[in-house]
Write a protein that holds these residues in place. Structure first.
Motif, PDB file in Angstrom:
ATOM      1  N   CYS A   1       0.866  -1.179   0.000  1.00 39.77           N
ATOM      2  CA  CYS A   1       0.000   0.000   0.000  1.00 39.77           C
ATOM      3  C   CYS A   1       0.907   1.235   0.000  1.00 39.77           C
ATOM      4  O   CYS A   1       2.097   1.132   0.285  1.00 39.77           O
TER       5      CYS A   1
ATOM      6  N   ALA B   1      -4.934   0.060  -2.000  1.00 36.82           N
ATOM      7  CA  ALA B   1      -5.789  -0.258  -0.851  1.00 36.82           C
ATOM      8  C   ALA B   1      -7.260  -0.062  -1.207  1.00 36.82           C
ATOM      9  O   ALA B   1      -8.101   0.119  -0.322  1.00 36.82           O
TER      10      ALA B   1
ATOM     11  N   CYS C   1     -10.099   3.234   2.960  1.00 34.18           N
ATOM     12  CA  CYS C   1      -9.615   2.090   2.171  1.00 34.18           C
ATOM     13  C   CYS C   1     -10.722   1.060   1.950  1.00 34.18           C
ATOM     14  O   CYS C   1     -11.617   0.902   2.772  1.00 34.18           O
ATOM     15  N   ASN C   2     -10.588   0.370   0.846  1.00 35.13           N
ATOM     16  CA  ASN C   2     -11.491  -0.751   0.548  1.00 35.13           C
ATOM     17  C   ASN C   2     -10.633  -1.855  -0.070  1.00 35.13           C
ATOM     18  O   ASN C   2     -10.773  -2.191  -1.244  1.00 35.13           O
ATOM     19  N   PRO C   3      -9.719  -2.401   0.747  1.00 34.52           N
ATOM     20  CA  PRO C   3      -8.686  -3.279   0.181  1.00 34.52           C
ATOM     21  C   PRO C   3      -9.134  -4.727   0.062  1.00 34.52           C
ATOM     22  O   PRO C   3     -10.194  -5.105   0.559  1.00 34.52           O
ATOM     23  N   ILE C   4      -8.288  -5.502  -0.594  1.00 31.29           N
ATOM     24  CA  ILE C   4      -8.520  -6.949  -0.693  1.00 31.29           C
ATOM     25  C   ILE C   4      -7.358  -7.679  -0.005  1.00 31.29           C
ATOM     26  O   ILE C   4      -6.288  -7.106   0.197  1.00 31.29           O
ATOM     27  N   ASP C   5      -7.604  -8.943   0.322  1.00 31.97           N
ATOM     28  CA  ASP C   5      -6.510  -9.839   0.734  1.00 31.97           C
ATOM     29  C   ASP C   5      -5.854 -10.347  -0.544  1.00 31.97           C
ATOM     30  O   ASP C   5      -6.551 -10.812  -1.452  1.00 31.97           O
TER      31      ASP C   5
ATOM     32  N   SER D   1      -2.746  -8.624   3.603  1.00 31.12           N
ATOM     33  CA  SER D   1      -4.172  -8.795   3.898  1.00 31.12           C
ATOM     34  C   SER D   1      -4.862  -7.434   3.883  1.00 31.12           C
ATOM     35  O   SER D   1      -4.216  -6.384   4.013  1.00 31.12           O
ATOM     36  N   ALA D   2      -6.176  -7.470   3.760  1.00 28.48           N
ATOM     37  CA  ALA D   2      -6.954  -6.226   3.794  1.00 28.48           C
ATOM     38  C   ALA D   2      -6.758  -5.524   5.138  1.00 28.48           C
ATOM     39  O   ALA D   2      -6.578  -4.297   5.199  1.00 28.48           O
TER      40      ALA D   2
ATOM     41  N   ARG E   1      -3.435  -3.802   5.303  1.00 29.55           N
ATOM     42  CA  ARG E   1      -3.395  -2.597   4.448  1.00 29.55           C
ATOM     43  C   ARG E   1      -4.101  -1.427   5.147  1.00 29.55           C
ATOM     44  O   ARG E   1      -3.608  -0.305   5.145  1.00 29.55           O
ATOM     45  N   ARG E   2      -5.285  -1.718   5.733  1.00 24.42           N
ATOM     46  CA  ARG E   2      -6.013  -0.643   6.430  1.00 24.42           C
ATOM     47  C   ARG E   2      -5.138  -0.067   7.543  1.00 24.42           C
ATOM     48  O   ARG E   2      -5.030   1.140   7.711  1.00 24.42           O
TER      49      ARG E   2
END
Ligand SMILES: Cc1cc2nc3c(=O)[nH]c(=O)nc-3n(C[C@H](O)[C@H](O)[C@H](O)COP(=O)(O)OP(=O)(O)OC[C@H]3O[C@@H](n4cnc5c(N)ncnc54)[C@H](O)[C@@H]3O)c2cc1C
Length: 296
Positions: free
Chosen positions: A188, A208, A254-258, A263-264, A267-268
């Motif tokens: 990120c 992210a 953020c609107n992340p993915i694994d 991992s999400a 990242r957050r």
């Protein structure tokens, strides 16, 4: 696969009009990877290497007009005072070899959520100049440029000509988390720009969310907190509580993915850390500049 080699911008636009599915190639550091791995097999490659004006830049009163193919190395060497956030981001791209060829136009063309130029461009503020032979030139604000995962606002017959980036009027930072210090795609990334002239801040988040994004609620909170506390005038240190709230709101944007890089949840968390750090660094630079030139 046919190789189109226009010698001028006009010829490049004509070639794209004649072959809208042709894939432009600038530095080739994304395109050649896709071709080598057989992820893409276009009928036509449109080589922009002979279009000299794409490698030019011009520093104006308020903006820098950066040709689409100007390589990262040149941004780091020539534009670090006018575009400090983008220069810092350029430093973190890959390796010297990739930085000698890779360009901001190519980063925008790929429109990866992890592209390092994007957070810096979002934070600085810019417009992307695109052109087609049929409809001429238009400017797309960077906030409207990224339309989905690896998708952008370009029409099939359009090419990116340049990016008009606001010259820095205050400190800017870019920070990236990776699994090592070089040759690494961002887990990120976060960029912050202070704009003392308008007394506003802008942010950019990379890797992210499905697209590069700004942390708007965090910006609004910080704009209000700095104004209400009189911090722009006094240059006093920003209290940790403001930094913590800014970090929390940036993390919440953020609107992340694994995925394989992180991992999400990580990242957050990391975006919050980067937001707080970049605020500290930027604000300390601002205070330092105010101490040196208190009447400015
Ligand atoms: C080993 C390696 C490491 C990397 N590390 C990083 C990294 O750390 N950070 C990062 O952000 N990227 C990284 N990249 C990706 C790549 O280097 C960047 O995205 C770079 O900015 C691409 O620029 P380019 O000029 O090489 O683009 P190209 O590969 O030539 O083109 C990329 C895309 O943009 C399009 N395009 C190019 N120019 C135009 C134009 N004028 N108009 C319209 N479309 C255009 C192309 O058709 C293509 O879809 C890495 C790549 C490699 C191979």
């Amino acid at each position: 696969m046919d190789f189109l080699r226009p010698a001028s911008w006009e010829e490049a636009l004509a070639a794209k009009a004649a072959h809208p599915a042709a894939v432009p190639i600038a530095g080739g550091t994304d395109v050649m990877v896709e071709i080598n791995f057989d992820l893409r097999r276009p009928d036509h490659l449109l080589d922009l290497g002979r279009v000299a004006e794409l490698r030019e830049w011009e520093v104006g009163e308020r903006t820098v007009r950066l040709g689409a193919s100007v390589p990262y190395t040149q941004i780091m060497a020539e534009l670090r005072h006018d575009l400090p956030g983008l220069a810092l981001a350029s430093h973190t791209v890959a390796s010297p070899q990739i930085r000698n060829r890779g360009s901001v136009g190519g980063n925008l063309g790929t429109a990866s959520p992890a592209g390092d130029a994007h957070p810096a461009l979002l934070a600085a503020g810019c417009e992307v100049e695109v052109e087609s032979r049929a409809r001429g030139s238009r400017r797309v604000p960077i906030d409207a440029f990224f339309t989905g995962v690896k998708r952008n606002a370009l029409a099939p017959d359009e090419l990116i000509r340049a990016v008009h980036i606001d010259r820095a009027d205050g400190p800017q930072q870019f920070s990236k988390v990776g699994t090592r210090n070089a040759m690494v795609i961002a887990v990120c990334a976060f960029s912050l720009a202070l704009h003392p002239e308008s007394r506003t801040v802008r942010t950019g988040i990379g890797s992210a969310a499905p697209t590069p994004i700004r942390a708007r609620a965090a910006e609004e909170f910080l704009n209000a907190a700095l104004e209400e506390g009189g911090f722009w005038d006094t240059g006093e240190a920003v209290p940790p509580s403001i930094g913590a709230r800014f970090a929390g709101l940036a993390s919440g944007a953020c609107n992340p993915i694994d995925d394989v890089r992180g991992s999400a949840a990580y990242r957050r968390h990391a975006i919050g850390v980067l937001a707080r750090r970049t605020l500290t660094w930027c604000w300390e630079s601002y205070r330092e500049s105010e101490r040196r030139a208190p009447c400015a």
